[in-house]
Scaffold this motif. Structure first.
Motif, short mmCIF file in Angstrom:
data_model
loop_
_atom_site.label_atom_id
_atom_site.label_comp_id
_atom_site.label_asym_id
_atom_site.label_seq_id
_atom_site.Cartn_x
_atom_site.Cartn_y
_atom_site.Cartn_z
N GLY A 27 0.92 -1.29 -0.10
CA GLY A 27 0.02 0.09 0.02
C GLY A 27 0.83 1.19 0.17
N ALA A 28 0.73 2.07 -0.87
CA ALA A 28 1.55 3.28 -1.15
C ALA A 28 0.63 4.59 -1.05
N GLY A 29 0.86 5.70 -0.21
CA GLY A 29 -0.20 6.67 0.09
C GLY A 29 0.25 7.68 -1.14
N PHE A 30 -0.99 7.83 -1.81
CA PHE A 30 -0.88 8.66 -3.02
C PHE A 30 -0.81 10.08 -2.88
N GLU A 31 -1.39 10.22 -1.91
CA GLU A 31 -1.38 11.82 -1.73
C GLU A 31 0.11 12.25 -1.33
N ARG A 32 0.86 11.58 -0.48
CA ARG A 32 2.33 11.61 -0.16
C ARG A 32 3.17 11.54 -1.45
N ILE A 33 3.03 10.63 -2.22
CA ILE A 33 3.66 10.44 -3.47
C ILE A 33 3.71 11.55 -4.38
N VAL A 34 2.42 12.32 -4.48
CA VAL A 34 2.29 13.29 -5.26
C VAL A 34 3.08 14.46 -4.89
N ALA A 35 3.10 14.52 -3.79
CA ALA A 35 3.87 15.76 -2.88
C ALA A 35 5.17 15.71 -3.14
N ALA A 36 5.57 14.25 -2.95
CA ALA A 36 7.10 14.12 -3.04
C ALA A 36 7.53 14.34 -4.38
N LEU A 37 7.08 13.73 -5.47
CA LEU A 37 7.14 13.87 -6.95
C LEU A 37 7.31 15.21 -7.39
N ASN A 38 6.53 16.09 -6.80
CA ASN A 38 6.57 17.52 -6.99
C ASN A 38 7.32 18.41 -6.44
N GLY A 39 8.07 17.82 -5.39
CA GLY A 39 9.16 18.35 -4.48
C GLY A 39 8.25 19.49 -3.81
N MET A 40 7.07 19.20 -3.07
CA MET A 40 6.36 19.94 -2.04
C MET A 40 6.44 19.40 -0.71
N ASP A 41 6.61 20.49 0.06
CA ASP A 41 6.52 20.13 1.59
C ASP A 41 5.11 19.62 2.06
N SER A 42 3.99 19.95 1.32
CA SER A 42 2.65 19.65 2.01
C SER A 42 1.87 19.04 0.94
N ASN A 43 1.09 18.06 1.37
CA ASN A 43 0.02 17.42 0.64
C ASN A 43 -0.90 18.36 0.21
N TYR A 44 -1.12 19.32 0.92
CA TYR A 44 -2.43 20.36 0.56
C TYR A 44 -1.65 21.31 -0.65
N ASP A 45 -0.34 21.50 -0.83
CA ASP A 45 -0.02 22.13 -2.05
C ASP A 45 -0.43 21.54 -3.47
N THR A 46 -0.65 20.12 -3.44
CA THR A 46 -0.84 19.68 -4.57
C THR A 46 -2.10 19.84 -5.18
N ASP A 47 -2.42 19.22 -6.43
CA ASP A 47 -3.60 19.63 -7.32
C ASP A 47 -4.82 18.97 -6.63
N LEU A 48 -4.47 17.69 -5.92
CA LEU A 48 -5.50 17.14 -5.07
C LEU A 48 -6.30 17.96 -3.89
N PHE A 49 -5.61 19.02 -3.34
CA PHE A 49 -6.24 19.82 -2.39
C PHE A 49 -6.34 21.36 -2.69
N ARG A 50 -5.24 21.77 -3.51
CA ARG A 50 -5.04 23.31 -3.96
C ARG A 50 -6.39 23.74 -4.41
#
Length: 873
Positions: free
Chosen positions: A228-251
């Motif tokens: 099981g891989a945490g999708f929101e965390r992976i999206v943040a990591a691959l985009n060099g973001m400190d926060s999941n809330y900065d990704t296009d899933l939340f912004r």
């Protein structure tokens, strides 16, 4: 890289490169696991394969599973918004092997996806291994681009996964990601230490043992992989973001919250409200789209807590009007492509959220006001902990979730005693249970006499009403005998269908004499079908004397079957008329009527009821065959069979199909064809709870009886009014209009008579503030008549106070008038009625010379009028 691309790359990597079968996400409402409130891990839908209950249809599987973690062992609620990587709803990217590949492939493929496909710098990754898992450790050490210091060993707490206290389990390897700015600052000691710079991205579970009741581990015949891989965390990591809330899933959600509140988002502590609302609206939208409804119990109460928590954070952003429902289209825009049910159910979700917000908004401000009083009380007395009874009362009376009170308390440097509050809640539950009706005795309460050890109890009554059977065991109390036989035609109460009634024939082998025992009910205790028989029948008849004849009341069973089949057609008609969000949430199926509870957030209008009734009757007239078939659970559900949320189904299930109209999992008894149901009539529609409606209906003989009664009544009315049937409605309308005119004239006459001679209202005066006090009980039609009377009395009253009491529409009312001279001296009618209103269970107010009060209890009015001096201010 956008989130949709990342999700697609994960799926295609396992599907096209590694031969996995893509399966859709299961609902977040577990269909076949009543032990879970919500699907909280990607493996939940696959538990039957790990437990060996079902044979997996595929050996390799990949998907993105919707997950919710807000209760129980997996509860991330308190961390949501405080940090930037925990969520109530999240997506779990997962790959599975059911007895196919094992550790080497799982580890190497995960590493390759991270480092070669997604190009994550290997120096940012750490691998954790269970202390006794030398096999996994060896595999990790064989990978050339991971340094030895990046491979860490942990104990059972961090690196051993168990489904429960017993059952399949095994060691696991986690891949953690360092998101700090400087690689030279890495510190392996901070892995698994709750440091936000070191986040777990992927967990590879190696299911190789079965834990028994003693806690001992036994190797499994087949070994499985569950990752099981945490999708929101992976999206943040691959985009060099400190926060999941900065990704296009939340912004996009945070942008909309900024626009609604006109308050800019802050990535620090000030932005917690934005983050909580963005997180909670995703969870609420997903859960309601999958069929959950906010309410007062179980998962429904969890939803209500989350919704109210989000609404309270909205207050911190000055969002005092309902606003959550306005965020739903944005959630649908972000996730609708991969989870299309959100788009389909969008309007339904919005209606539910808006109604809940409006309802809670009416009490939230009052609850916040009371909390402030509790906080001031604690501060004043020097307490650092809120009084537990006060916190419980806040929950019990105003629906304030305890975790919301805890949050408010923390903001003021206070705490609550959760154990004490839990105890108060349990005491309340026990009181409620004690007030409930008597329940069927449990297996432990009955002293069983075993006649045939190990013989199972089997239902064999789908096609017969009479069976010869052998007694297996029995028990008795002062009034009843409880009997279990090897096979029975009696249906035990289950799935909303009532237990059969009938009788048992006992034959004395010596004399041939026959005796009858009346079966009052059939119930399930464990796996046994227990017949509840009137009296202590084995006091006079030998229990082991031979076969018994069990006979079900055939006419009662047929009526019950009609109603049960009708509930299936009703369910289908409701979904067709109201929408796919409709799900059964309870039912009663007896010989006399049917009751069907379902998820829907507004009243079913009379016109809709008529159309639903017509839809059901049309399917009855088609005389569709009612077909039953036993299938594997997965095959049945994937083939479109409706399953009830929270029901526990076995490997093999019974599917009841009615043409192309209805297909449901059901163990109940049914008619042979829909035409056997007879007429179907809806007799009632009501609310059961928030978001749950109820329809009651009759069929068959009860329907014919109702139709006959209505025809008789119609004929009687026709004859009484001497009006042809075609003109009855017109005639009744005319009578109603005439009646209104007469009532108005009557009221006017009463008012004139009441005020024509008011001298009687000045008799027997008392005293108030050294002035005359007149108290009278009067009969009036409405409050206007009472005020008119007050005006007349005041005109004639030189000085004094006059009080009138009346019951209008079943509710007590009080009027007070004060003469002008006393008003100048400070005597105010408004103050007087406030006191009197409180005494009759209500309140009041008005002008200094005239005021009114209303109450709730008419009984109190007489006491107030008879002892008026006691209640005057």
């Amino acid at each position: 890289m956008d989130s949709s691309t990342i999700r697609k790359q994960f799926i295609e990597y396992f599907e096209k490169t590694l031969g996995h079968t893509v399966v859709p996400s299961a609902s977040v409402i577990p269909l076949n696991d009543p032990t879970l409130l919500f699907t909280n891990a990607g493996m939940n839908p696959f538990k039957p394969y790990f437990l060996g209950e079902l044979e997996p249809p595929f050996r390799r599987v990949v998907n993105s599973q919707k997950c919710i973690r807000v209760s129980g062992k997996h509860n991330d609620l308190e961390a949501v918004g405080r940090d930037h990587y925990h969520h109530t709803f999240f997506e779990m990217l997962g790959s599975w092997s059911f007895g196919d590949y094992y550790k080497k492939e799982a580890i190497l493929w995960a590493w390759k996806l991270f480092t070669e496909v997604w190009k994550i710098d290997p120096r940012r990754l750490y691998a954790t291994v269970y202390t006794d898992d030398s096999e996994a450790l060896k595999i990790w050490k064989s990978i050339p681009d991971i340094e030895p210091e990046q491979i860490l060993i942990f104990g059972e707490k961090d690196n051993f996964w168990s489904m429960g206290d017993i059952g399949p389990c095994g060691p696991c390897s986690e891949i953690h990601y360092y998101r700090g700015d400087k690689l030279e600052d890495r510190d392996a000691a901070k892995v698994n230490a709750d440091d936000p710079d070191y986040q777990e991205l992927w967990n590879l579970v190696f299911i190789q043992y079965n834990r028994d009741e003693k806690g001992e581990l036994h190797p499994l015949k087949n070994k499985h992989i569950d990752t099981g891989a945490g999708f929101e965390r992976i999206v943040a990591a691959l985009n060099g973001m400190d926060s999941n809330y900065d990704t296009d899933l939340f912004r996009p959600l945070i942008d909309q919250i900024e626009a609604l509140s006109d308050i800019a988002y802050d990535k620090g502590e000030e932005g917690m409200a934005h983050r909580v609302i963005a997180d909670h609206i995703r969870m609420l939208t997903i859960a309601i789209s999958d069929g959950a409804i906010p309410g007062n119990e179980g998962r429904s109460y969890v939803l209500r807590r989350i919704l109210r928590r989000a609404a309270r954070f909205g207050r911190k952003l000055n969002l005092k009007e309902p606003f959550l429902y306005r965020l739903v289209p944005t959630v649908a825009h972000i996730l609708g492509d991969v989870y299309p049910e959100i788009v389909v159910q969008r309007e339904h979700v919005q209606r539910i959220l808006r109604a809940e917000e409006e309802s809670f908004g009416n009490t939230l401000d009052k609850g916040l006001e009371l909390f402030e009083q509790l906080a001031k009380k604690a501060k004043k007395t020097g307490e650092s902990v809120l009084n537990s009874e006060d916190v419980f009362r806040l929950y019990d009376t105003f629906g304030f979730p305890v975790d919301l009170t805890r949050l408010l308390a923390e903001e003021k440097g206070l705490a609550i005693r959760e154990k004490e509050i839990d105890d108060l809640m349990e005491q309340q539950r026990q009181r409620a249970r004690a007030a409930g009706k008597f329940k069927m005795r449990s297996a432990e309460e009955l002293q069983w006499i075993i006649l045939r050890p190990g013989v199972p109890s089997v239902f064999a009554g789908y096609d017969t009403y009479s069976i010869s059977a052998q007694p297996v065991k029995y028990a008795a109390d002062e009034n009843y005998t409880y009997l279990v036989v090897d096979k029975t035609p009696f249906y035990a109460e289950s799935g909303g269908q009532t237990g059969d009634k009938g009788h048992i024939v006992f034959t004395d082998p010596g004399t041939g004499k026959m005796d009858y025992g009346r079966v009052l009910d059939a119930q399930k205790i464990g796996n046994d079908i227990v017949h509840i028989i009137e009296g202590r029948i084995f006091d006079t008849h030998p229990a082991d004397s031979g076969p018994l004849i069990l006979e079900v009341n055939e006419s009662t069973r047929r009526d019950t079957a009609r109603n049960h089949s009708a509930t299936h057609l009703l369910h289908a008609a409701l979904r067709k008329m109201l929408g796919d969000h409709v799900h059964q949430s309870g039912s009663y199926v007896g010989p006399d009527r049917l009751r069907f509870d379902f998820t829907h957030y507004e009243k079913v209008s009379p016109q809709q009821q008529r159309e639903i009734q017509q839809l059901v009757n049309l399917e009855i007239l088609k005389n569709l065959p009612v077909e039953t078939e036993e299938k594997h659970y997965i095959e049945a559900v994937s083939g479109g069979a409706q399953a009830l949320f929270g029901e526990k189904y076995g490997d093999i299930v019974r599917v009841v199909k009615m043409g192309d109209v209805s297909m449901e999992l059901c163990g109940g008894t049914h008619v042979g064809r829909t035409g056997d149901i007879g007429p179907f009539f809806i007799v009632g529609e009501s609310s059961v709870a928030s978001g749950i409606r109820r329809i009651e209906a009759v069929t068959g003989t009860a329907g014919l009886d109702m139709m006959q009664a209505q025809q008789t009544l119609l004929a009687d009315i026709r004859d009484m009014l001497r009006t042809p049937e075609a003109r009855l409605k017109e005639r009744v309308s005319a009578l109603g209009a005439d009646m209104k005119v007469l009532e108005k004239e009557n009221a006017e006459l009463k008012a004139k008579l009441l005020s024509s001679d008011i001298s009687g209202f000045f008799e027997g005066s008392g005293s108030y503030r050294n002035a005359p006090l007149y108290v009278n009980r009067v009969e009036v039609e409405n409050i206007d008549q009472l005020k008119n009377l007050g005006d007349r009395v005041r005109e004639k009253m030189k000085t004094g106070v006059a009080i009138f009491g009346s019951v209008i529409g079943g509710m007590p009312q009080v009027l007070c008038v004060v003469s002008d001279d006393l008003v100048k001296e400070g005597v105010k009618a408004g103050n007087i009625v406030k006191s009197l209103g409180k005494a009759i269970g209500g309140g009041g107010g008005g002008k200094p010379h005239m005021a009114t009060a209303g109450g709730k209890d008419p009984v109190l009015l007489e006491d107030v009028l008879n002892h008026i001096e006691t209640y005057l201010p």
